[in-house]
Design a protein around this motif. Structure first.
Motif, mmCIF file in Angstrom:
data_model
loop_
_atom_site.group_PDB
_atom_site.id
_atom_site.type_symbol
_atom_site.label_atom_id
_atom_site.label_comp_id
_atom_site.label_asym_id
_atom_site.label_seq_id
_atom_site.Cartn_x
_atom_site.Cartn_y
_atom_site.Cartn_z
ATOM 1 N N ALA A 1 14.883 6.516 5.558
ATOM 2 C CA ALA A 1 14.003 5.540 5.528
ATOM 3 C C ALA A 1 12.910 5.860 4.220
ATOM 4 O O ALA A 1 12.597 4.804 3.520
ATOM 5 C CB ALA A 1 12.992 5.396 6.645
ATOM 6 N N TYR A 2 12.681 7.169 4.057
ATOM 7 C CA TYR A 2 11.879 7.523 2.809
ATOM 8 C C TYR A 2 12.382 7.185 1.655
ATOM 9 O O TYR A 2 11.926 6.540 0.517
ATOM 10 C CB TYR A 2 11.458 8.890 2.974
ATOM 11 N N PHE B 1 6.869 4.150 3.610
ATOM 12 C CA PHE B 1 6.985 5.169 4.620
ATOM 13 C C PHE B 1 5.853 5.984 4.720
ATOM 14 O O PHE B 1 5.428 6.534 5.736
ATOM 15 C CB PHE B 1 8.423 6.237 4.134
ATOM 16 N N SER B 2 5.113 6.200 3.317
ATOM 17 C CA SER B 2 3.832 7.076 3.263
ATOM 18 C C SER B 2 2.771 6.204 4.151
ATOM 19 O O SER B 2 2.176 7.149 4.937
ATOM 20 C CB SER B 2 3.572 7.281 2.074
ATOM 21 N N PHE B 3 2.946 4.900 3.992
ATOM 22 C CA PHE B 3 1.842 4.212 4.556
ATOM 23 C C PHE B 3 1.690 4.403 6.244
ATOM 24 O O PHE B 3 0.885 4.610 6.825
ATOM 25 C CB PHE B 3 1.812 2.729 4.118
ATOM 26 N N SER C 1 0.805 7.615 7.508
ATOM 27 C CA SER C 1 -0.597 7.566 7.649
ATOM 28 C C SER C 1 -1.141 6.937 8.601
ATOM 29 O O SER C 1 -2.189 7.477 9.607
ATOM 30 C CB SER C 1 -1.078 7.257 6.226
ATOM 31 N N LEU C 2 -0.465 5.766 9.057
ATOM 32 C CA LEU C 2 -1.121 5.263 10.248
ATOM 33 C C LEU C 2 -0.854 5.942 11.357
ATOM 34 O O LEU C 2 -1.827 5.734 12.391
ATOM 35 C CB LEU C 2 -0.343 3.602 10.400
ATOM 36 N N GLU C 3 0.262 6.341 11.577
ATOM 37 C CA GLU C 3 0.594 7.343 12.884
ATOM 38 C C GLU C 3 -0.667 8.467 12.877
ATOM 39 O O GLU C 3 -1.060 8.918 13.888
ATOM 40 C CB GLU C 3 2.016 7.828 12.841
ATOM 41 N N PRO D 1 0.659 -3.500 -6.647
ATOM 42 C CA PRO D 1 1.938 -4.171 -6.468
ATOM 43 C C PRO D 1 3.131 -3.146 -6.377
ATOM 44 O O PRO D 1 4.155 -3.622 -5.852
ATOM 45 C CB PRO D 1 1.916 -5.028 -8.059
ATOM 46 N N ALA D 2 3.052 -2.085 -7.128
ATOM 47 C CA ALA D 2 4.162 -1.209 -6.884
ATOM 48 C C ALA D 2 4.361 -0.796 -5.345
ATOM 49 O O ALA D 2 5.361 -0.177 -5.210
ATOM 50 C CB ALA D 2 3.997 0.221 -7.984
ATOM 51 N N ASP D 3 3.270 -0.685 -4.585
ATOM 52 C CA ASP D 3 3.251 -0.354 -3.158
ATOM 53 C C ASP D 3 3.817 -1.243 -2.460
ATOM 54 O O ASP D 3 3.880 -0.967 -1.125
ATOM 55 C CB ASP D 3 1.977 0.464 -2.975
ATOM 56 N N GLN D 4 3.866 -2.488 -2.530
ATOM 57 C CA GLN D 4 4.203 -3.592 -1.780
ATOM 58 C C GLN D 4 5.776 -3.558 -1.498
ATOM 59 O O GLN D 4 6.514 -3.384 -2.131
ATOM 60 C CB GLN D 4 3.735 -4.898 -2.103
#
Length: 290
Positions: free
Chosen positions: A242-243, A250-252, A255-257, A287-290
């Motif tokens: 997934a990463y 995946f990082s986002f 972070s939510l968890e 835009p790059a993180d979407q």
């Protein structure tokens, strides 16, 4: 005339008395011994009507049938000198009437002598055996030699034993109590042996069960750890895949968890607002993180 009639009557009566004194009958169950002046001269065995000399000879009858002799329980000593109560009966008959009459004269004397002889022979045989053998009923081993010895001693008396039987074998009350106590002690010891063996078997079964339980738990723990390791490996593989597909998402997500688990109602965190932990609170996704 009257005197003559009375004389005839007296003569007839005398003849009748003489005739009755001259004849005797022998039954099938009897033997007759003819006594002349008190001395036995002959024996008549066959049944029938016979003639004897009156006033000179007498007749004595001897019963040829079986006669029984029995006793009350009497004490006898075994080989261990322990008393045992035995009652017996014997059946006998006269085989030589002349000898019987000469030596014993009558049945009552014969009964007494037979009882003494059988009792003596029985005492000798019981004295050779143990108490256990006598109680257990090995009676035929006693009766056969008793019968042989008694007949040997009764032969000169004109008597023969036909059978001897032991009716009952018992113990005196004091010996019986001692036997009961010994039996109770033996049964108690036997019960204790059974209990001790049962306790040993139970301990062995419990030890085997505990051993099997430990082995089963160890195998289950090993399988559990193996499955956890496999699960962790699969989770790491899934996380890695997934990463690799979308590192920013995946990082986002991670972070939510972290926010969900780290920011509880009662949790207090003292952090620098510029800490990477709050990066998604301070910066929006580009835009790059979407």
């Amino acid at each position: 005339m009257k005197n003559r009639a009375w004389s005839v009557i007296l003569v007839v009566l005398a003849l009748l008395l003489l005739a009755s004194a001259s004849f005797y009958s022998v039954r099938m169950t009897q033997s007759a011994i003819i006594l002349q002046f008190g001395k036995a001269v002959r024996v008549v065995e066959a049944p029938g009507l016979y003639l004897k000399w009156p006033l000179v000879q007498d007749v004595v009858f001897v019963d040829k049938r079986l006669t029984s002799y029995s006793t009350q329980p009497e004490p006898f000593l075994t080989a261990e000198k322990k008393p045992v109560l035995i009652d017996f009966f014997a059946e006998w008959r006269v085989v030589n009437p002349l000898v019987f009459y000469t030596r014993l004269h009558n049945t009552s004397t014969a009964q007494s002598r037979i009882g003494d002889i059988v009792r003596s022979a029985l005492r000798g045989e019981v004295g050779k055996m143990s108490l256990e053998s006598v109680i257990q009923g090995r009676r035929q081993e006693i009766i056969n030699p008793v019968l042989a010895e008694a007949n040997l001693r009764l032969q000169p008396l004109g008597v023969r034993l036909v059978d001897v039987r032991i009716l009952q074998v018992g113990l005196p009350p004091e010996v019986l109590r001692a036997v009961y106590k010994r039996m109770e002690a033996e049964r108690t010891q036997e019960a204790n042996d059974y209990r001790s063996r049962g306790a040993a078997d139970a301990a062995k079964i419990r030890a085997n069960a505990e051993k099997e339980k430990t082995e089963i738990m160890a195998n289950a723990y090993r399988q559990e750890e193996e499955m956890k390791g496999q699960g962790d490996a699969e989770a790491a593989s899934i996380y890695g895949a997934a990463y690799g597909k979308n590192p920013a998402f995946f990082s986002f997500y991670r972070s939510l968890e972290a926010y969900r688990h780290g920011l509880g109602d009662k949790d207090v965190l003292v952090l620098n607002p510029n800490s990477p932990f709050f990066k998604y609170f301070l910066h929006s996704l580009g835009p790059a993180d979407q």
